[in-house]
Design a protein around this motif. Structure first.
Motif, PDB file in Angstrom:
ATOM      1  N   GLY A 145      40.512  -8.633  45.070  1.00  0.00           N
ATOM      2  CA  GLY A 145      41.641  -9.295  44.416  1.00  0.00           C
ATOM      3  C   GLY A 145      41.282  -9.881  43.076  1.00  0.00           C
ATOM      4  N   ILE A 146      40.194  -9.376  42.476  1.00  0.00           N
ATOM      5  CA  ILE A 146      39.727  -9.899  41.184  1.00  0.00           C
ATOM      6  C   ILE A 146      39.965  -8.851  40.102  1.00  0.00           C
ATOM      7  CG2 ILE A 146      37.731 -10.765  39.897  1.00  0.00           C
ATOM      8  CD1 ILE A 146      36.500 -11.434  42.706  1.00  0.00           C
ATOM      9  N   LYS A 147      40.678  -9.247  39.075  1.00  0.00           N
ATOM     10  CA  LYS A 147      40.946  -8.346  37.949  1.00  0.00           C
ATOM     11  C   LYS A 147      39.782  -8.398  36.963  1.00  0.00           C
ATOM     12  CE  LYS A 147      44.173  -7.844  34.061  1.00  0.00           C
ATOM     13  NZ  LYS A 147      45.303  -8.471  33.362  1.00  0.00           N
ATOM     14  N   THR A 148      39.353  -7.233  36.480  1.00  0.00           N
ATOM     15  CA  THR A 148      38.296  -7.167  35.469  1.00  0.00           C
ATOM     16  C   THR A 148      38.913  -6.833  34.121  1.00  0.00           C
ATOM     17  OG1 THR A 148      36.735  -6.378  37.144  1.00  0.00           O
ATOM     18  CG2 THR A 148      36.095  -6.103  34.844  1.00  0.00           C
ATOM     19  N   VAL A 149      38.575  -7.633  33.127  1.00  0.00           N
ATOM     20  CA  VAL A 149      39.077  -7.432  31.763  1.00  0.00           C
ATOM     21  C   VAL A 149      37.887  -7.186  30.843  1.00  0.00           C
ATOM     22  CG1 VAL A 149      40.311  -8.477  29.816  1.00  0.00           C
ATOM     23  CG2 VAL A 149      41.080  -8.916  32.165  1.00  0.00           C
ATOM     24  N   MET A 150      37.951  -6.084  30.075  1.00  0.00           N
ATOM     25  CA  MET A 150      36.882  -5.776  29.120  1.00  0.00           C
ATOM     26  C   MET A 150      37.218  -6.369  27.759  1.00  0.00           C
ATOM     27  SD  MET A 150      35.730  -2.136  27.475  1.00  0.00           S
ATOM     28  CE  MET A 150      35.084  -1.335  28.918  1.00  0.00           C
ATOM     29  N   ILE A 151      36.237  -7.047  27.155  1.00  0.00           N
ATOM     30  CA  ILE A 151      36.407  -7.618  25.817  1.00  0.00           C
ATOM     31  C   ILE A 151      35.308  -7.050  24.929  1.00  0.00           C
ATOM     32  CG2 ILE A 151      36.389  -9.739  24.470  1.00  0.00           C
ATOM     33  CD1 ILE A 151      37.466 -11.186  26.897  1.00  0.00           C
ATOM     34  N   THR A 152      35.698  -6.482  23.802  1.00  0.00           N
ATOM     35  CA  THR A 152      34.707  -5.843  22.935  1.00  0.00           C
ATOM     36  C   THR A 152      35.120  -5.928  21.473  1.00  0.00           C
ATOM     37  OG1 THR A 152      33.546  -3.773  22.457  1.00  0.00           O
ATOM     38  CG2 THR A 152      35.781  -3.576  23.298  1.00  0.00           C
ATOM     39  N   GLY A 153      34.137  -5.870  20.625  1.00  0.00           N
ATOM     40  CA  GLY A 153      34.399  -5.805  19.188  1.00  0.00           C
ATOM     41  C   GLY A 153      34.549  -4.378  18.715  1.00  0.00           C
ATOM     42  N   LEU A 190      40.600   0.780  33.570  1.00  0.00           N
ATOM     43  CA  LEU A 190      41.943   0.777  32.983  1.00  0.00           C
ATOM     44  C   LEU A 190      42.901   1.611  33.829  1.00  0.00           C
ATOM     45  CD1 LEU A 190      43.571  -0.125  30.440  1.00  0.00           C
ATOM     46  CD2 LEU A 190      42.922   2.060  29.394  1.00  0.00           C
ATOM     47  N   PRO A 191      43.864   0.975  34.523  1.00  0.00           N
ATOM     48  CA  PRO A 191      44.836   1.751  35.301  1.00  0.00           C
ATOM     49  C   PRO A 191      45.814   2.490  34.387  1.00  0.00           C
ATOM     50  CG  PRO A 191      45.338  -0.592  35.410  1.00  0.00           C
ATOM     51  CD  PRO A 191      44.075  -0.466  34.641  1.00  0.00           C
ATOM     52  N   GLU A 192      46.568   3.393  34.966  1.00  0.00           N
ATOM     53  CA  GLU A 192      47.498   4.218  34.182  1.00  0.00           C
ATOM     54  C   GLU A 192      48.458   3.369  33.370  1.00  0.00           C
ATOM     55  OE1 GLU A 192      47.715   7.553  33.629  1.00  0.00           O
ATOM     56  OE2 GLU A 192      45.779   7.665  34.658  1.00  0.00           O
ATOM     57  N   ASP A 193      48.963   2.285  33.973  1.00  0.00           N
ATOM     58  CA  ASP A 193      49.945   1.440  33.282  1.00  0.00           C
ATOM     59  C   ASP A 193      49.285   0.243  32.582  1.00  0.00           C
ATOM     60  OD1 ASP A 193      49.152   0.287  35.627  1.00  0.00           O
ATOM     61  OD2 ASP A 193      51.127  -0.499  36.167  1.00  0.00           O
ATOM     62  N   GLY A 194      47.938   0.217  32.553  1.00  0.00           N
ATOM     63  CA  GLY A 194      47.224  -0.897  31.928  1.00  0.00           C
ATOM     64  C   GLY A 194      47.308  -0.844  30.412  1.00  0.00           C
ATOM     65  N   LYS A 195      47.383  -2.015  29.790  1.00  0.00           N
ATOM     66  CA  LYS A 195      47.522  -2.090  28.330  1.00  0.00           C
ATOM     67  C   LYS A 195      46.187  -2.418  27.664  1.00  0.00           C
ATOM     68  CE  LYS A 195      52.363  -3.700  28.229  1.00  0.00           C
ATOM     69  NZ  LYS A 195      53.224  -4.829  27.816  1.00  0.00           N
ATOM     70  N   VAL A 196      46.104  -1.993  26.381  1.00  0.00           N
ATOM     71  CA  VAL A 196      44.968  -2.324  25.531  1.00  0.00           C
ATOM     72  C   VAL A 196      45.513  -3.088  24.327  1.00  0.00           C
ATOM     73  CG1 VAL A 196      43.077  -1.416  24.134  1.00  0.00           C
ATOM     74  CG2 VAL A 196      43.725  -0.248  26.247  1.00  0.00           C
ATOM     75  N   GLU A 253      52.791 -16.812  23.979  1.00  0.00           N
ATOM     76  CA  GLU A 253      53.248 -15.417  23.844  1.00  0.00           C
ATOM     77  C   GLU A 253      52.289 -14.469  24.560  1.00  0.00           C
ATOM     78  OE1 GLU A 253      55.595 -15.477  19.533  1.00  0.00           O
ATOM     79  OE2 GLU A 253      53.411 -15.309  19.570  1.00  0.00           O
ATOM     80  N   LEU A 254      50.992 -14.748  24.420  1.00  0.00           N
ATOM     81  CA  LEU A 254      49.995 -13.922  25.116  1.00  0.00           C
ATOM     82  C   LEU A 254      50.125 -14.078  26.626  1.00  0.00           C
ATOM     83  CD1 LEU A 254      47.487 -12.088  25.063  1.00  0.00           C
ATOM     84  CD2 LEU A 254      46.078 -14.144  24.803  1.00  0.00           C
ATOM     85  N   GLU A 255      50.451 -15.281  27.059  1.00  0.00           N
ATOM     86  CA  GLU A 255      50.621 -15.578  28.493  1.00  0.00           C
ATOM     87  C   GLU A 255      51.637 -14.630  29.131  1.00  0.00           C
ATOM     88  OE1 GLU A 255      52.325 -19.221  31.207  1.00  0.00           O
ATOM     89  OE2 GLU A 255      51.758 -19.651  29.142  1.00  0.00           O
ATOM     90  N   ASP A 256      52.688 -14.273  28.388  1.00  0.00           N
ATOM     91  CA  ASP A 256      53.739 -13.390  28.915  1.00  0.00           C
ATOM     92  C   ASP A 256      53.241 -11.969  29.135  1.00  0.00           C
ATOM     93  OD1 ASP A 256      55.516 -15.500  28.834  1.00  0.00           O
ATOM     94  OD2 ASP A 256      56.210 -15.026  26.802  1.00  0.00           O
ATOM     95  N   GLU A 257      52.199 -11.563  28.386  1.00  0.00           N
ATOM     96  CA  GLU A 257      51.733 -10.173  28.457  1.00  0.00           C
ATOM     97  C   GLU A 257      50.376 -10.001  29.121  1.00  0.00           C
ATOM     98  OE1 GLU A 257      52.132  -7.609  25.091  1.00  0.00           O
ATOM     99  OE2 GLU A 257      53.583  -8.929  24.110  1.00  0.00           O
ATOM    100  N   VAL A 258      49.615 -11.095  29.253  1.00  0.00           N
ATOM    101  CA  VAL A 258      48.201 -10.989  29.598  1.00  0.00           C
ATOM    102  C   VAL A 258      47.945 -10.337  30.958  1.00  0.00           C
ATOM    103  CG1 VAL A 258      47.903 -13.258  30.720  1.00  0.00           C
ATOM    104  CG2 VAL A 258      46.017 -12.254  29.377  1.00  0.00           C
ATOM    105  N   GLU A 259      48.898 -10.440  31.887  1.00  0.00           N
ATOM    106  CA  GLU A 259      48.702  -9.844  33.223  1.00  0.00           C
ATOM    107  C   GLU A 259      48.522  -8.329  33.157  1.00  0.00           C
ATOM    108  OE1 GLU A 259      48.087 -11.336  35.896  1.00  0.00           O
ATOM    109  OE2 GLU A 259      49.059 -13.280  35.941  1.00  0.00           O
ATOM    110  N   ASP A 260      49.132  -7.687  32.149  1.00  0.00           N
ATOM    111  CA  ASP A 260      49.102  -6.219  32.063  1.00  0.00           C
ATOM    112  C   ASP A 260      47.977  -5.712  31.172  1.00  0.00           C
ATOM    113  OD1 ASP A 260      51.441  -6.084  33.633  1.00  0.00           O
ATOM    114  OD2 ASP A 260      52.674  -6.459  31.854  1.00  0.00           O
ATOM    115  N   ILE A 261      47.243  -6.612  30.517  1.00  0.00           N
ATOM    116  CA  ILE A 261      46.204  -6.192  29.569  1.00  0.00           C
ATOM    117  C   ILE A 261      44.843  -6.150  30.277  1.00  0.00           C
ATOM    118  CG2 ILE A 261      45.057  -6.695  27.371  1.00  0.00           C
ATOM    119  CD1 ILE A 261      47.637  -8.278  26.607  1.00  0.00           C
ATOM    120  N   TYR A 262      44.164  -5.016  30.146  1.00  0.00           N
ATOM    121  CA  TYR A 262      42.867  -4.822  30.787  1.00  0.00           C
ATOM    122  C   TYR A 262      41.725  -4.686  29.774  1.00  0.00           C
ATOM    123  CZ  TYR A 262      45.151  -4.221  35.281  1.00  0.00           C
ATOM    124  OH  TYR A 262      45.874  -4.445  36.428  1.00  0.00           O
TER     125      TYR A 262
END
Length: 893
Positions: A554-562, A578-584, A597-606
């Motif tokens: 139940g833990i989401k992994t988010v990649m952060i990179t330059g 990155l799932p099929e519907d996952g955002k970058v 504003e980011l709070e509204d979208e952050v759930e879908d961003i991987y």
């Protein structure tokens, strides 16, 4: 000595060192003996004797000792001696536990101690700061914590934040020149001081003072207040302990009053009541939690995770999002240049790792580097605008090892594959000035003077940033104005390389006429683009499974990179992150958004790409506002705010700066994402193990109180005498409870959802399990006592021995039930061998007090027959196996 007033040569002479080779090991050893370890004196520690004496200061233990003294005066010598012996043994066990926890925390402190890069006998080595001595030559760079007082001998854009010493929050620009006059610490710009932080640039210095002789040492009393590590769980348990103490005392008083009312001897009932209170009150619970936490922390260390702050152990079990850097954490951090682009041609480079062997190909044909000046110049410029070194290390299986940044290391190796050597290049070019890389500019620049006395700048950095600053491009051996078509070709090449998961570095230059300003903003504009180098950093093979395990937990992994968006996307897909519907999302989009504003979208961003460390804080805040418990990784100075703001700040042990480590609660020794997953598993298991022994101890205590209470209510004789109650507390409660702290994780520990941070200790029906099992343990013990008393009404000792044995065996069987959330049938009892040994030890001790004749009068026991054991084992199995059967039956239905 006023070191800031001396020249570098004078400092070298006065410290009896050598700027070229540093100290010898013999000199260093002699100075370490002379000056002592480079560390501040700590405040007075409690002596072992004081810790031992503190085990006996508990009010109830004092009352018990007073009661046993009265017992001795009344002639009950055997009872008095036995009770005092048990109290002493209990105290020794408590002392051992506390000392073990103290040593564990000290080991942690040493593991997280700062390292310094020191020159010894001509070679740069990493040493613990405590082993550094006056006269050592040290290197410092952005992110380092200064470990001793230094006279700076070389500074390149060196800024040091000295607020820990001077109170001044703005970083101070350092230089190497001699200063005059009597200056305060904050004005000594050619000195660096212990405890301060490098925020920008790099430099070198000679150690002038260590330990208590440093400026920080002079105010060391401010740092000597030892901080008590207390976790939220420990504080909750202390509050719970107070409630349980009041409850246990009330019930104990009730038992005593009922006993006296029914005609029992006042003194014996008082002693029984005090013994019951000592056994029933879990005053050692917070101490056992500390030991469990420290044991868990030791297990984490073995899995390459160093816990710097104990509350992180609990918080790990609640983590719902892990934000991880890509480079080095999800990937191997072994950059290798595989593509080079210049003058419109894309070259392939062979060879892997840091070994400088490989060839250059263009369209499957090997390139003759003698006739390709632009390609060689591009590689040479990448080597000159660079601080990394590749060296052959015989100590590490004769491998080539990197000293510096992996990206820069890859550029050095690609140049060496073309036959270039830095020392040879520096004969033709001398580096005059350096503008170090920083995460805001995303570039590094050096100003170089060639053998003809001409000056020019070499810049390397992120392609999208550097290309924007380029007005010209190299074509057919000379610079020409960059057209829109040229720019489009460059950007297409960058995208093409990124789509192959290659990280690209652009290299440019700028001729500087005589008298030109060497200001950074003047130099880093109107550049000429030389070309691109594309490098691969392959994913770590174990990370893909770790990400999948986190997903199941139940833990989401988010990649952060330059890195470029396309590169980040390619790596994310390789890792199945990155799932099929996952955002970058890229850094530019992120900059335009507020936290809400980011709070509204952050759930879908991987994946967050092209981000700067400053963006990390915004990501943490947006996720936290969505109710997530966030783990955030980082290694740089600018990562520190996000690491500190995260619920679990994670710093890199290899590539991490001291600033990042200071802000973190967890350090990854191997910089590996899979270690975060292992740490979460250990964190969850430690919390579950603490719940297990809370369940075991409290259910056992409930059983002990209820058997006495029910006996009083039914006007029965005492089922247990004081010495038996204390023996149960020492042997049956202590050893198995500690062994539960070593219980391996259940199979489904990483298949459950994260625990809510607001979850109470008794959540998930733990309170019900404690009360129901405790009630049954009390009932079966009382029934066994009544059966024995009915069989031999004249033999109270026999009935008490039966009750005593039933209570002990019921608890020892119940301990295996505590290992599972479901029932005793769901776990192999032999998977925790320490618990099996603890139970066997307790059983043998029980048999000792029953069958060893000299102990029988002390513990009020008598011989038991085989048929007695059938009754004892039958009754003691009921609380565990009856409920296990009921659980199994209801599940099948």
């Amino acid at each position: 000595m006023k070191w800031y007033q001396l020249s570098i040569k004078e400092v070298e002479k006065n410290t009896n060192t050598d700027l070229a080779s540093g100290l010898s090991e013999k000199q260093a050893k002699k100075r370490l003996q002379q000056y002592g370890p480079n560390q501040l004196d700590e405040g007075e520690k409690k002596s072992a004797l004081l810790i031992l004496l503190e085990q006996f200061k508990d009010f109830m233990v004092v009352v018990l000792l007073a009661a046993t003294l009265i017992s001795g005066l009344l002639g009950e010598y055997m009872d008095a001696i036995a009770i005092i012996a048990i109290v002493i043994i209990n105290g020794i066990l408590g002392f051992y536990q506390e000392r073990k926890a103290e040593k564990s925390l000290q080991a942690l402190k040493e593991l997280s101690a700062p390292l310094m890069q020191v020159m010894r006998e001509g070679s740069w080595v990493n040493l613990l700061a405590k082993d550094v001595v006056p006269g050592d030559i040290v290197k410092i760079k952005s992110g380092d914590r200064i470990g001793a007082d230094l006279r700076i001998i070389k500074a390149s854009g060196l800024h040091i934040e000295e607020s820990a010493l001077t109170g001044e929050s703005l970083p101070v620009l350092k230089q190497e020149n001699v200063l005059t006059g009597k200056l305060e610490v904050g004005d000594r710009t050619n000195m660096a001081f212990m405890g301060t932080m490098v925020t920008q640039g790099s430099g070198m210095g000679i150690v002038t003072a260590t330990g208590m002789d440093t400026e920080m040492g002079k105010i060391a009393h401010l740092l000597q207040s030892a901080q008590t590590l207390s976790t939220p769980l420990q504080r909750k348990l202390e509050q719970l302990g107070k409630i349980l103490i009041i409850t246990a005392l009330m019930l104990t008083v009730l038992v005593v009053i009922l006993g006296v009312y029914q005609g029992h001897d006042m003194y014996k009932m008082f002693l029984a009541g005090v013994s019951l209170a000592v056994a029933a009150i879990p005053e050692g619970l917070p101490a056992i939690v500390t030991v469990a936490l420290s044991l868990g922390v030791q297990k984490m260390i073995r899995r390459n995770a160093i816990v710097r702050k104990l509350p992180a152990v609990e918080t790990l079990g609640c983590a719902s999002v892990v934000c991880s850097d890509k480079t080095g954490t999800m990937t191997q951090n072994k950059m290798t240049v595989t593509r080079v682009w210049t003058e419109g041609k894309l070259y392939e480079v062979t060879g892997t790792g840091y070994e400088p062997t490989g060839k250059f190909y263009y369209r499957d044909n090997q390139v003759d580097l003698k006739t390709n000046k632009t390609l060689v110049d591009l590689l040479a410029f990448g080597m000159l605008c660079n601080n990394a070194e590749i060296r052959f290390d015989k100590k590490h299986d004769e491998q080539y090892v990197l000293d510096g940044d992996p990206t820069e290391g890859a550029l050095v190796v690609s140049a060496e594959k073309a036959g270039l050597k830095r020392n040879k290049l520096l004969e033709d070019y001398s580096i005059v000035k350096e503008f170090p890389f920083d995460s805001t500019r995303k570039m590094m620049t050096v100003i170089v003077k060639d053998r003809h006395g001409e000056y020019f700048a070499i810049c390397k950095g992120a392609p999208d940033v550097l290309v924007e600053r380029c007005h010209k491009i190299v074509s057919t051996g000379s610079a020409k104005t960059m057209s829109q078509m040229d720019e489009k070709k460059v950007l297409n090449t960058i995208s093409e390389l990124a789509s192959q998961a290659l990280r690209t570095i652009a290299i440019a230059y700028k001729p500087l006429p005589k008298g030109f300003s060497f200001k950074q903003e003047d130099v880093e504009c109107e550049l000429t683009l030389m070309g691109l180098q594309g490098m691969i950093d392959p994913p770590r093979p174990e990370v893909k499974k770790a990400i999948e395990d986190c997903r199941q937990a139940g833990i989401k992994t988010v990649m952060i990179t330059g890195d470029h968006v396309i590169t980040a996307k390619a790596i994310a897909k390789q890792l199945n992150l990155l799932p099929e519907d996952g955002k970058v999302m890229d850094g530019y989009q992120l900059s335009q958004m507020s936290v809400s504003e980011l709070e509204d979208e952050v759930e879908d961003i991987y994946v967050f790409a092209r981000v700067s460390p400053e963006h990390k804080l915004k990501i943490v805040q947006a996720l936290q506002q969505r109710g997530h418990i966030v783990a955030m990784t980082g290694d740089g100075v600018n990562d520190a705010p996000a690491i500190k703001a995260a619920n679990i700040g994670v710093a890199m042990g290899i590539s991490g700066t001291d600033v990042a480590k200071e802000a973190s609660s967890l350090v990854l020794v191997d910089d590996n994402f899979a270690t975060i997953r292992a740490a979460i598993e250990e964190g969850r298991n430690i919390y579950e193990n603490i719940r297990k022994f809370i369940r075991y101890l409290l259910a056992s205590n409930v059983g002990e109180i209820l058997v006495m209470l029910f006996a009083m209510l039914l006007a029965l004789p005492l089922p247990l005498v004081p010495i038996q109650i204390l023996w149960v507390n020492l042997v049956t409660d202590g050893l198995p409870a500690m062994a539960l702290g070593l219980d391996p994780a259940e199979e489904n520990v990483m298949k459950r959802k994260p625990r809510s941070p607001n979850e109470g200790i008794f959540a998930r029906r733990l309170g019900w399990k404690i009360v129901s099992r405790g009630f049954l343990i009390g009932i079966v013990t009382l029934i066994a006592f009544m059966i024995a008393l009915h069989e031999q009404p004249e033999n109270l000792v026999y009935a008490q021995t039966i009750a005593f044995s039933t209570l002990v065996m019921a608890q020892l069987i119940h301990v295996f039930d505590c290992r599972s959330e479901r029932s005793v049938l769901h776990r192999n009892p032999f998977s925790n061998f320490a618990l099996v040994l603890a139970v066997i030890s307790s059983v043998l001790l029980l048999l000792g007090v029953i069958y060893y004749e000299p102990l029988q009068p002390i513990f009020h026991t008598t011989f038991l027959q085989a048929r007695d054991w059938l009754l004892i084992l039958g009754m003691s199995a009921i609380p565990t196996f009856a409920l296990a059967g009921f659980h199994l039956f209801t599940r099948k239905k």
